[in-house]
Design a protein around this motif. Structure first.
Motif, short mmCIF file in Angstrom:
data_model
loop_
_atom_site.label_atom_id
_atom_site.label_comp_id
_atom_site.label_asym_id
_atom_site.label_seq_id
_atom_site.Cartn_x
_atom_site.Cartn_y
_atom_site.Cartn_z
N GLY A 178 9.68 10.03 -4.80
CA GLY A 178 9.66 9.17 -3.43
C GLY A 178 8.56 8.18 -3.42
N VAL A 179 8.79 7.17 -2.82
CA VAL A 179 7.71 5.93 -2.43
C VAL A 179 7.77 5.85 -1.00
CG1 VAL A 179 6.97 4.03 -3.03
CG2 VAL A 179 8.02 5.33 -4.70
N GLN A 180 6.71 5.78 -0.24
CA GLN A 180 6.70 5.46 1.03
C GLN A 180 5.39 4.42 1.19
OE1 GLN A 180 8.03 6.76 4.28
NE2 GLN A 180 7.07 4.61 4.79
N GLY A 199 5.21 -1.54 5.07
CA GLY A 199 6.58 -0.88 4.94
C GLY A 199 7.61 -1.11 6.00
N ASP A 200 8.83 -1.08 5.78
CA ASP A 200 9.82 -1.30 6.76
C ASP A 200 10.74 -0.10 7.00
OD1 ASP A 200 11.34 -1.46 4.31
OD2 ASP A 200 11.97 -3.66 4.72
N ARG A 201 10.27 1.18 6.41
CA ARG A 201 11.23 2.09 6.67
C ARG A 201 10.44 3.53 6.47
NH1 ARG A 201 12.68 5.24 1.87
NH2 ARG A 201 11.43 4.66 -0.14
N ASN A 233 0.79 -1.12 -0.03
CA ASN A 233 0.15 0.03 -0.12
C ASN A 233 0.92 1.27 0.05
OD1 ASN A 233 -1.96 2.27 0.44
ND2 ASN A 233 -2.76 0.91 2.13
N ALA A 234 0.98 1.84 -1.00
CA ALA A 234 2.11 2.68 -1.31
C ALA A 234 1.54 4.30 -1.50
CB ALA A 234 2.93 2.70 -2.50
N GLY A 246 9.78 22.06 -0.78
CA GLY A 246 10.37 21.80 0.58
C GLY A 246 10.30 20.32 0.74
N ARG A 247 10.84 19.85 2.00
CA ARG A 247 11.24 18.55 2.27
C ARG A 247 9.84 17.84 2.67
NH1 ARG A 247 14.75 14.60 2.60
NH2 ARG A 247 16.44 15.98 2.16
N ILE A 248 9.22 16.82 1.86
CA ILE A 248 7.91 16.14 2.13
C ILE A 248 8.01 14.77 2.79
CG2 ILE A 248 5.84 15.39 0.77
CD1 ILE A 248 6.42 17.64 -1.10
N GLY A 249 7.21 14.47 3.88
CA GLY A 249 6.90 13.18 4.14
C GLY A 249 5.67 12.71 3.74
#
Length: 294
Positions: free
Chosen positions: A121-123, A139-141, A108-109, A150-153
């Motif tokens: 990016g992929v989370q 996920g494991d990270r 589930n990404a 900007g920096r995105i999470g």
């Protein structure tokens, strides 16, 4: 972080197991948000390419879900990448993602695409919720991604209930956290302010921008309630939907609001990480059991 960032959250209603039609509609919405509203960051909900999972394990549904899921890069991300290039916007979407090598394994990404059409990016969803455990490996990270905005999470729905995740992203430099939801109405209860509350809390705890984009529509009897929200670094609501209909909410993220809040409350300087070991200890570890008298 860029001085001003124009963000649009699209309360998208996915068609179940129809990735081509969903990708076509999402690409059109990216172009529309960029053209009509100058959006620089367009966000779609969790599992936008396939729709959400059924509420009970079903082998036939699992087979069809795997068939509809895609690699990254893949057809949906390629379609969104083309829209990103044409619009000059960053795009974030929830994707049911096939493992690149192992058959019948899904993630589930959340996928971040930059204006050059590149995967920035992929989370993978870290905390699988309820029936998701039957279909997706967690996920494991945890990561954040540098962009021109900007920096995105990135987070996915149930992840928001674990404040440690947002803090890890903040410590990695996140200025904007985007949470993609597929949250449905619980029996007898419509959580009117739940997304606003969670966005406000995570934003205030970490002095950053936090946005929650929920889907709408129905799948397998589940009714998804929309009500997306965007919160600023002081926890104030910048935009919110009061609707379970397909619509977009928009806001301008002003970098100075983040800087001002972090100057006012020095959250990261004032942390006491030496006291937080029980948070990362196994529940059964007696060495980290909290003891003492009241």
């Amino acid at each position: 972080m860029k001085e001003n960032v124009q963000i649009s959250l699209v309360q998208f209603s996915s068609e179940m197991l129809a990735p081509e039609r969903n990708a076509e509609r999402m690409a059109e919405l990216v172009l529309d948000e960029a053209d009509r509203h100058r959006a620089e960051l367009v966000v779609f909900p969790e599992l936008s390419n396939t729709g959400y999972v059924q509420s009970a394990r079903d082998d036939d549904f699992a087979r069809r879900l795997y068939a509809a899921s895609e690699t990254v890069p893949g057809p949906t991300t390629e379609r969104l990448a083309d829209a990103a290039r044409r619009s000059g916007a960053h795009v974030v979407a929830g994707i049911s993602q096939r493992h690149p090598r192992i058959p019948d394994l899904l993630y589930n990404a959340a996928v971040l695409i930059d204006p050059d059409g590149e995967i920035a990016g992929v989370q993978h969803k870290v905390h699988a919720c309820r029936d998701e455990k039957e279909y997706y490996v967690p996920g494991d990270r945890v990561a954040t991604f540098a962009t021109s905005l900007g920096r995105i999470g990135l987070q996915l729905c149930y992840d928001v209930r674990f404040p440690e995740l947002a803090r890890v992203q903040a410590l990695d430099g996140a200025e904007i956290i985007l949470s993609l939801w597929a949250a449905a109405v619980q029996p007898g209860h419509v959580p009117e302010g739940s997304i606003i509350a969670r966005c406000a809390t995570r934003a205030m705890e970490n002095a950053l921008f936090f946005a929650g984009c929920n889907r709408t529509g129905t799948d397998d009897g589940q009714v998804f309630f929309g009500r997306s929200a965007i919160a600023g670094p002081d926890g104030g609501t910048l935009a919110a939907s009061g609707s379970d209909r397909e619509e977009s909410i928009r806001a301008t993220l002003v970098a100075d609001r983040l800087s001002a809040q972090r100057r006012y409350l020095t959250l990261f300087r004032d942390r006491r990480p030496e006291l937080y070991a029980p948070i990362t200890a196994p529940l059964s570890d007696p060495a980290t059991t909290l003891t003492g008298t009241a």
